[in-house]
Each structure stands twice: as structure tokens, then as C-alpha cells.
Design a protein around this motif. Structure first.
Motif, PDB file in Angstrom:
ATOM      1  N   ALA A 119      23.891 -67.458  18.149  1.00  0.00           N
ATOM      2  CA  ALA A 119      22.694 -68.175  17.699  1.00  0.00           C
ATOM      3  C   ALA A 119      23.092 -69.459  16.977  1.00  0.00           C
ATOM      4  CB  ALA A 119      21.850 -67.286  16.785  1.00  0.00           C
ATOM      5  N   ASN A 120      24.147 -69.388  16.181  1.00  0.00           N
ATOM      6  CA  ASN A 120      24.656 -70.565  15.481  1.00  0.00           C
ATOM      7  C   ASN A 120      25.136 -71.608  16.477  1.00  0.00           C
ATOM      8  OD1 ASN A 120      27.345 -71.967  14.520  1.00  0.00           O
ATOM      9  ND2 ASN A 120      26.157 -71.589  12.652  1.00  0.00           N
ATOM     10  N   LEU A 121      25.876 -71.179  17.489  1.00  0.00           N
ATOM     11  CA  LEU A 121      26.369 -72.092  18.511  1.00  0.00           C
ATOM     12  C   LEU A 121      25.214 -72.723  19.281  1.00  0.00           C
ATOM     13  CD1 LEU A 121      28.654 -73.390  20.117  1.00  0.00           C
ATOM     14  CD2 LEU A 121      28.810 -71.276  21.451  1.00  0.00           C
ATOM     15  N   MET A 122      24.205 -71.918  19.615  1.00  0.00           N
ATOM     16  CA  MET A 122      23.039 -72.443  20.308  1.00  0.00           C
ATOM     17  C   MET A 122      22.364 -73.524  19.462  1.00  0.00           C
ATOM     18  SD  MET A 122      19.666 -70.483  21.736  1.00  0.00           S
ATOM     19  CE  MET A 122      18.572 -70.689  20.360  1.00  0.00           C
ATOM     20  N   ALA A 123      22.200 -73.260  18.177  1.00  0.00           N
ATOM     21  CA  ALA A 123      21.570 -74.245  17.284  1.00  0.00           C
ATOM     22  C   ALA A 123      22.369 -75.545  17.263  1.00  0.00           C
ATOM     23  CB  ALA A 123      21.435 -73.663  15.879  1.00  0.00           C
ATOM     24  N   GLN A 124      23.685 -75.432  17.241  1.00  0.00           N
ATOM     25  CA  GLN A 124      24.520 -76.637  17.248  1.00  0.00           C
ATOM     26  C   GLN A 124      24.398 -77.392  18.560  1.00  0.00           C
ATOM     27  OE1 GLN A 124      28.563 -76.367  15.556  1.00  0.00           O
ATOM     28  NE2 GLN A 124      28.038 -74.246  15.044  1.00  0.00           N
ATOM     29  N   LEU A 125      24.442 -76.672  19.684  1.00  0.00           N
ATOM     30  CA  LEU A 125      24.394 -77.314  21.003  1.00  0.00           C
ATOM     31  C   LEU A 125      23.099 -78.074  21.240  1.00  0.00           C
ATOM     32  CD1 LEU A 125      25.912 -74.582  23.323  1.00  0.00           C
ATOM     33  CD2 LEU A 125      26.873 -76.827  22.852  1.00  0.00           C
ATOM     34  N   TYR A 126      21.979 -77.520  20.768  1.00  0.00           N
ATOM     35  CA  TYR A 126      20.688 -78.114  21.067  1.00  0.00           C
ATOM     36  C   TYR A 126      20.109 -78.902  19.898  1.00  0.00           C
ATOM     37  CZ  TYR A 126      21.360 -74.935  24.922  1.00  0.00           C
ATOM     38  OH  TYR A 126      21.895 -74.263  25.985  1.00  0.00           O
ATOM     39  N   ALA A 137      16.101 -70.100  16.227  1.00  0.00           N
ATOM     40  CA  ALA A 137      17.316 -69.805  17.006  1.00  0.00           C
ATOM     41  C   ALA A 137      17.752 -68.352  16.856  1.00  0.00           C
ATOM     42  CB  ALA A 137      18.449 -70.745  16.602  1.00  0.00           C
ATOM     43  N   LEU A 138      17.338 -67.709  15.772  1.00  0.00           N
ATOM     44  CA  LEU A 138      17.717 -66.308  15.559  1.00  0.00           C
ATOM     45  C   LEU A 138      17.234 -65.409  16.694  1.00  0.00           C
ATOM     46  CD1 LEU A 138      19.012 -64.239  13.627  1.00  0.00           C
ATOM     47  CD2 LEU A 138      16.761 -64.005  12.556  1.00  0.00           C
ATOM     48  N   ARG A 139      16.158 -65.800  17.354  1.00  0.00           N
ATOM     49  CA  ARG A 139      15.548 -64.941  18.384  1.00  0.00           C
ATOM     50  C   ARG A 139      16.500 -64.584  19.515  1.00  0.00           C
ATOM     51  NH1 ARG A 139      11.256 -68.895  21.465  1.00  0.00           N
ATOM     52  NH2 ARG A 139      10.952 -67.090  22.783  1.00  0.00           N
ATOM     53  N   ILE A 140      17.473 -65.451  19.802  1.00  0.00           N
ATOM     54  CA  ILE A 140      18.391 -65.143  20.901  1.00  0.00           C
ATOM     55  C   ILE A 140      19.301 -63.971  20.548  1.00  0.00           C
ATOM     56  CG2 ILE A 140      20.313 -66.713  20.349  1.00  0.00           C
ATOM     57  CD1 ILE A 140      20.151 -67.365  23.477  1.00  0.00           C
ATOM     58  N   ALA A 141      19.488 -63.732  19.254  1.00  0.00           N
ATOM     59  CA  ALA A 141      20.359 -62.646  18.803  1.00  0.00           C
ATOM     60  C   ALA A 141      19.597 -61.353  18.528  1.00  0.00           C
ATOM     61  CB  ALA A 141      21.098 -63.078  17.535  1.00  0.00           C
ATOM     62  N   GLU A 175      19.169 -69.765   7.101  1.00  0.00           N
ATOM     63  CA  GLU A 175      20.490 -69.701   6.460  1.00  0.00           C
ATOM     64  C   GLU A 175      21.407 -68.742   7.213  1.00  0.00           C
ATOM     65  OE1 GLU A 175      22.716 -68.635   2.234  1.00  0.00           O
ATOM     66  OE2 GLU A 175      20.531 -68.484   2.327  1.00  0.00           O
ATOM     67  N   ALA A 176      20.867 -67.637   7.700  1.00  0.00           N
ATOM     68  CA  ALA A 176      21.681 -66.679   8.447  1.00  0.00           C
ATOM     69  C   ALA A 176      22.276 -67.333   9.694  1.00  0.00           C
ATOM     70  CB  ALA A 176      20.844 -65.461   8.837  1.00  0.00           C
ATOM     71  N   VAL A 177      21.462 -68.118  10.407  1.00  0.00           N
ATOM     72  CA  VAL A 177      21.946 -68.794  11.618  1.00  0.00           C
ATOM     73  C   VAL A 177      22.928 -69.905  11.263  1.00  0.00           C
ATOM     74  CG1 VAL A 177      21.257 -70.245  13.571  1.00  0.00           C
ATOM     75  CG2 VAL A 177      19.926 -68.218  13.001  1.00  0.00           C
TER      76      VAL A 177
END
Length: 194
Positions: A119-126, A137-141, A175-177
Motif C-alpha cells: 500500500a505504501n509503494l502504491m501511494a508512492q507510485l501514484y 491506499a490502505l484498501r489494497i491491503a 500514517e499507517a500507509v
């Protein structure tokens, strides 16, 4: 397909092919699920790298068709230089989740096996850097389960929800993401197992 229909089971097809062959496989699966509505919302394409190679208009059209057929995508997020069109899939209502093939991530040299890291990587990529976008973004996890809806109203946990919880040291989903804190406790079916 027939086995899934006959036994009322879901389908998970791992599709690595790109190009016309990969696109045709996606279109065929959409066609078959639409012919067999019992498979709607129980069919998933894992990886489905062909989506990353399509032109934007094709991505939009396929995402719309996947959503109409209730076909979800299980993505490794990026794969080398292949960046999946996850925002486009979400925009059209396609269920997207992530995972790993093992307790470590064999698809990614840098992976730890943590879906929160994905989820963290997804947030960074997009470019999801705002608090709202990070929280989404947490929803993907989590299989699309989020504590708050788009309007900030609590939607989880509620009475009668499954007692499956991962406790982290974070003040909120964003914060978790963003920080990917370590797991403090894991509760499964109401039992503390870690």
C-alpha cells in the motif's frame, strides 16, 4: 469455467501474458463471466500485466468491462518497469487487492511480504501524498475495508463484523500507509494470536 459454475466456486487465473494474447485472454474471461453470472464477484485475474501495456483509452475500456463483469484484479503493484493502472481500475469500480506468493515477496527484490508495504509503494507510485489519498491506499491491503468512507463516516468496525484485526502503532490509516509501522498485535476470529 464449467467446473466453477457446476460447483459454485470462484476463479483465480494467473495471467502473465502481454500483447494481443494477454488482451484476448482478459476479453475472453469477461465474456465468459457475463455468460455465467454466477461467477460475477467471484472471479479474479492475478497479475494481469497486459493492463499496464495498454493505451490509456484501452485501459479505461477494459476497466469498465471488468467492473461490469465483477472481475477483480490481484496485483503485485509494479513488476520491474511494469506499472499497473490501479487508479484507473479503482475509478471504474474494479476490486483490486494485493498479496505475495509466500511469506516473502518473490516478485520483488525489495519486498518483505507485507501488504501494508505494498500500500505504501502504491501511494508512492501514484503520488498519493495527501492524508485522504494515503488513507484510501490502505484498501489494497485490506480487501477494500476502510475505517472511514469518502465522507469521513465510520464504516468499520461495526457490530457483527468479523473479529479479524491487525493492530499497529499509528494514529490513523494515512500514517499507517505512509510510515509502515510494525505489527503490535494480530487478532483472528476474536483470538489474539500475536
Amino acid at each position: 469455467m464449467q467446473l466453477a459454475v457446476d460447483y459454485n466456486k470462484g476463479i483465480d487465473i494467473h495471467l502473465h501474458e502481454g500483447g494481443q494474447g494477454g488482451l484476448r485472454a482478459v476479453e475472453y474471461l469477461i465474456e465468459k463471466v457475463l455468460e455465467n453470472p454466477v461467477l460475477k464477484d467471484k472471479t479474479y485475474l492475478s497479475h494481469c500485466f497486459v493492463l499496464a501495456s495498454l493505451e490509456k483509452t484501452q485501459q479505461e475500456a477494459i476497466a469498465e468491462q471488468l467492473a461490469a463483469a465483477g472481475i477483480g484484479i490481484v496485483s503485485t503493484i509494479p513488476f520491474g518497469r511494469t506499472i499497473m493502472p490501479i487508479p484507473t481500475l479503482y475509478k471504474h469500480g474494479v476490486k483490486v487487492s494485493t498479496g505475495n506468493d509466500s511469506i516473502i515477496d518473490h516478485w520483488n527484490t525489495f519486498g518483505t511480504g507485507s501488504v501494508l508495504q505494498k500500500a505504501n509503494l502504491m501511494a508512492q507510485l501514484y503520488g498519493y501524498s495527501s492524508e485522504l489519498n494515503l488513507s484510501r491506499a490502505l484498501r489494497i491491503a485490506t480487501g477494500d475495508i476502510l475505517p472511514l468512507d469518502q465522507n469521513g463516516q465510520q464504516q468499520w468496525p461495526k457490530v457483527h463484523d468479523a473479529a479479524n484485526v491487525v493492530l499497529l502503532d499509528a494514529s490513523c490509516s494515512a500514517e499507517a500507509v505512509a510510515r509502515v509501522p510494525g505489527i503490535k498485535s494480530l487478532i483472528h476470529q476474536g483470538r489474539v494470536i500475536y
